[in-house]
Design a protein around this motif. Sequence first.
Motif, PDB file in Angstrom:
ATOM      1  N   ASN A 136      -2.369 -78.343 -44.841  1.00 19.62           N
ATOM      2  CA  ASN A 136      -2.658 -76.946 -44.687  1.00 19.62           C
ATOM      3  C   ASN A 136      -1.305 -76.205 -44.593  1.00 19.62           C
ATOM      4  N   ALA A 137      -0.376 -76.936 -43.818  1.00 14.67           N
ATOM      5  CA  ALA A 137       0.985 -76.355 -43.662  1.00 14.67           C
ATOM      6  C   ALA A 137       1.654 -76.168 -44.953  1.00 14.67           C
ATOM      7  N   LEU A 138       1.381 -77.035 -46.208  1.00 16.21           N
ATOM      8  CA  LEU A 138       1.790 -76.901 -47.277  1.00 16.21           C
ATOM      9  C   LEU A 138       1.031 -75.819 -48.106  1.00 16.21           C
ATOM     10  N   ILE A 139      -0.267 -75.838 -47.822  1.00 16.68           N
ATOM     11  CA  ILE A 139      -0.801 -74.867 -48.607  1.00 16.68           C
ATOM     12  C   ILE A 139      -0.694 -73.408 -47.818  1.00 16.68           C
ATOM     13  N   ALA A 140      -0.440 -73.235 -46.706  1.00 13.03           N
ATOM     14  CA  ALA A 140      -0.136 -71.700 -46.180  1.00 13.03           C
ATOM     15  C   ALA A 140       1.233 -71.314 -46.438  1.00 13.03           C
ATOM     16  N   SER A 141       2.232 -72.268 -46.650  1.00 13.28           N
ATOM     17  CA  SER A 141       3.529 -71.956 -47.034  1.00 13.28           C
ATOM     18  C   SER A 141       3.522 -71.500 -48.475  1.00 13.28           C
ATOM     19  N   LEU A 142       2.812 -72.278 -49.372  1.00  9.02           N
ATOM     20  CA  LEU A 142       2.838 -71.928 -50.742  1.00  9.02           C
ATOM     21  C   LEU A 142       2.246 -70.579 -50.879  1.00  9.02           C
TER      22      LEU A 142
ATOM     23  N   LYS B 292       3.967 -64.001 -41.448  1.00 11.76           N
ATOM     24  CA  LYS B 292       3.057 -63.902 -42.661  1.00 11.76           C
ATOM     25  C   LYS B 292       2.077 -65.184 -42.325  1.00 11.76           C
ATOM     26  N   CYS B 293       2.775 -66.349 -42.118  1.00  8.89           N
ATOM     27  CA  CYS B 293       2.246 -67.618 -41.947  1.00  8.89           C
ATOM     28  C   CYS B 293       1.273 -67.657 -40.580  1.00  8.89           C
ATOM     29  N   TYR B 294       1.687 -66.922 -39.713  1.00  7.28           N
ATOM     30  CA  TYR B 294       1.117 -66.719 -38.313  1.00  7.28           C
ATOM     31  C   TYR B 294      -0.093 -65.981 -38.680  1.00  7.28           C
ATOM     32  N   SER B 295       0.088 -64.763 -39.146  1.00  6.86           N
ATOM     33  CA  SER B 295      -1.189 -64.111 -39.463  1.00  6.86           C
ATOM     34  C   SER B 295      -2.256 -64.838 -40.577  1.00  6.86           C
ATOM     35  N   TYR B 296      -1.758 -65.514 -41.523  1.00 11.25           N
ATOM     36  CA  TYR B 296      -2.910 -66.356 -42.293  1.00 11.25           C
ATOM     37  C   TYR B 296      -3.389 -67.358 -41.688  1.00 11.25           C
ATOM     38  N   HIS B 297      -2.861 -68.139 -40.508  1.00 15.96           N
ATOM     39  CA  HIS B 297      -3.231 -69.163 -39.842  1.00 15.96           C
ATOM     40  C   HIS B 297      -4.447 -68.369 -38.879  1.00 15.96           C
ATOM     41  N   ASN B 298      -4.299 -67.012 -38.417  1.00 17.67           N
ATOM     42  CA  ASN B 298      -5.250 -66.519 -37.597  1.00 17.67           C
ATOM     43  C   ASN B 298      -6.176 -65.349 -38.270  1.00 17.67           C
ATOM     44  N   TYR B 299      -6.780 -65.839 -39.557  1.00 21.12           N
ATOM     45  CA  TYR B 299      -7.521 -65.089 -40.125  1.00 21.12           C
ATOM     46  C   TYR B 299      -7.172 -64.043 -40.941  1.00 21.12           C
ATOM     47  N   GLY B 300      -5.532 -63.767 -40.887  1.00 17.62           N
ATOM     48  CA  GLY B 300      -5.085 -62.507 -41.500  1.00 17.62           C
ATOM     49  C   GLY B 300      -4.932 -61.356 -40.690  1.00 17.62           C
TER      50      GLY B 300
ATOM     51  N   VAL C 289       1.964 -55.721 -40.133  1.00 22.64           N
ATOM     52  CA  VAL C 289       1.153 -54.636 -39.264  1.00 22.64           C
ATOM     53  C   VAL C 289       0.593 -53.844 -40.291  1.00 22.64           C
ATOM     54  N   GLY C 290      -0.352 -53.027 -39.628  1.00 26.43           N
ATOM     55  CA  GLY C 290      -1.136 -51.770 -40.535  1.00 26.43           C
ATOM     56  C   GLY C 290      -1.415 -50.830 -39.519  1.00 26.43           C
ATOM     57  N   GLN C 291      -2.279 -49.784 -40.148  1.00 32.17           N
ATOM     58  CA  GLN C 291      -2.614 -48.762 -39.377  1.00 32.17           C
ATOM     59  C   GLN C 291      -3.440 -49.137 -37.962  1.00 32.17           C
ATOM     60  N   VAL C 292      -3.329 -48.586 -36.812  1.00 30.85           N
ATOM     61  CA  VAL C 292      -4.060 -48.854 -35.611  1.00 30.85           C
ATOM     62  C   VAL C 292      -5.404 -48.906 -36.037  1.00 30.85           C
ATOM     63  N   ASN C 293      -6.213 -50.173 -35.377  1.00 34.68           N
ATOM     64  CA  ASN C 293      -7.595 -50.326 -35.707  1.00 34.68           C
ATOM     65  C   ASN C 293      -8.081 -50.759 -37.316  1.00 34.68           C
ATOM     66  N   ALA C 294      -6.755 -51.052 -38.076  1.00 33.03           N
ATOM     67  CA  ALA C 294      -7.069 -51.175 -39.566  1.00 33.03           C
ATOM     68  C   ALA C 294      -7.959 -52.572 -39.650  1.00 33.03           C
ATOM     69  N   GLY C 295      -7.763 -53.541 -38.645  1.00 29.79           N
ATOM     70  CA  GLY C 295      -8.446 -54.767 -38.561  1.00 29.79           C
ATOM     71  C   GLY C 295      -7.833 -55.813 -39.400  1.00 29.79           C
ATOM     72  N   THR C 296      -8.263 -56.616 -40.035  1.00 30.46           N
ATOM     73  CA  THR C 296      -7.488 -57.960 -40.769  1.00 30.46           C
ATOM     74  C   THR C 296      -6.760 -57.560 -41.953  1.00 30.46           C
ATOM     75  N   LEU C 297      -5.480 -57.823 -42.076  1.00 27.24           N
ATOM     76  CA  LEU C 297      -4.571 -57.222 -43.010  1.00 27.24           C
ATOM     77  C   LEU C 297      -4.339 -58.058 -44.311  1.00 27.24           C
ATOM     78  N   ILE C 298      -4.503 -59.302 -44.239  1.00 31.03           N
ATOM     79  CA  ILE C 298      -4.351 -60.502 -45.310  1.00 31.03           C
ATOM     80  C   ILE C 298      -5.590 -61.174 -45.368  1.00 31.03           C
ATOM     81  N   ALA C 299      -5.815 -61.883 -46.672  1.00 34.41           N
ATOM     82  CA  ALA C 299      -6.585 -62.973 -46.701  1.00 34.41           C
ATOM     83  C   ALA C 299      -6.305 -64.239 -46.078  1.00 34.41           C
ATOM     84  N   GLY C 300      -6.764 -64.692 -44.942  1.00 39.01           N
ATOM     85  CA  GLY C 300      -6.372 -65.553 -44.101  1.00 39.01           C
ATOM     86  C   GLY C 300      -7.300 -66.745 -44.014  1.00 39.01           C
TER      87      GLY C 300
END
Length: 450
Positions: free
Chosen positions: A102-108, A246-254, A261-272
């Motif tokens: 998953n380190a490889l997958i997340a990096s790719l 980006k990797c940190y965000s991805y490994h924590n649901y996005g 970062v996004g708007q305040v209270n925007a919630g999850t930002l990337i597909a994680g």
Amino acid sequence: MKNKSRRAFLKSTGIVAAGTLLTPSILSATDRRTPAILGGSPVRTKPWPAWPIWNKDTDEKIVVDDLRSGIWSRASLVTQFEQEWAAYIGTKRSLTVVNGTNALIASLLQMGIGGGDEVIVPPYTFIATVAAVLATGAMPVFVDTDVASWQIDAGKIEAKITPRTRAIIPVHILGLPADMVRIMEIAKKHDLVVIEDACQAHGAEIDHRRVGSFGHAGCWSFQNSKNLAIGEGGAITSNDGQFMDKCYSYHNYGNPYGSVVGQVNAGTLIAGNKLRLTEYQAAIGLGQLKRLQGETEKRNANAAYLRGKLSKIPGVIPYKLYDNVTKAAFHLFPFRYDKEGFKGLPRADFLKALNAEGIPCSEGYAPLNKMPYLENAFGSKNYRKMYTAAELDMHAFNDRNNCPLNDKLCNEEAVWFYQSLLLADKPDMDDIVNAIEKIHANAGTLNMKK
């Protein structure tokens, strides 16, 4: 022996070789000459060092304290391990994940690799390297092996680059460094991403710089057999702060993190995904990390001694390190077996005889570019949507990805010793040499009685 998996081999080498026979010091000269597989006494009955190593006095308190605290999900110990691992590798950042795959997958994924892209990979590696490429929807492109070094042949990479090539994954397989200086020059010339698969190369160095710090990202495994063993676990190392965010965000649901970062209270930002390490895994890793450098030095010293001795035996062709390699990790100690130097004795029979002498060994990997998983992936709905029928035709794929030198290495030549054997003492290396010399001296007899 042919179908014995890598991890089954690694597990088996951590246990005691048959211990009910006499030690070599009291064997008669006749017994020493007769191969154990033909009824003689084995060269070695003494146990090899067990792996992984657990030191109750130094390792246990931090783990037990964490278990008693009830803080088991990611917290301060994980952060501490990441900081210490980054410092050890020589990168600005490190992120732990559940395993090296998953380190490889997340990096790719966070490098933007996906369907329609091509990723250059070696055929001599563990399945995880290519499984990660397939998980993104990209197409693996295999480059043949430099059999002297056991690494991807950097001199053959450029011939495989097309307008669709996006990345190279050099693998420091067996803990021997790949030709990173040349690979990085090629990547720069063609504007390609380099993700180092360093899952077997903890502590290996090129010009005194640790692998996993050359590419845009380095990926690590802490699976139980690895030179830093946690049971399961992995990490990504990099100097690119935005990529690591980006990797940190991805490994924590996005969820938002750092520059993600996004708007305040925007919630999850990337597909994680959810790839977080636990606190007690990090606690184990912190204990193992304290010993890693000393263990690496011992493996290197024993490997150099063993290589020098084995190089004098006809039919044994030891590994060759690139000139700029200042340290290898020796997750495995490899050599190529030439049966002509052993009077035509097939490798399978050599391995059986060597195991019988009390020296755990393996033939290693099968050709990764010729396994059924590729056809299975290409037959999936997603791949059929992303690629043409011609691109997924297995006959054409096999022609494009033919790796004849790797085929010979896998099918006829490769012999491995596991890293824990190199944690024994110098006289124990002589047992390995003596066992191979014994088989060499009796090769004609062994070949007639197979």
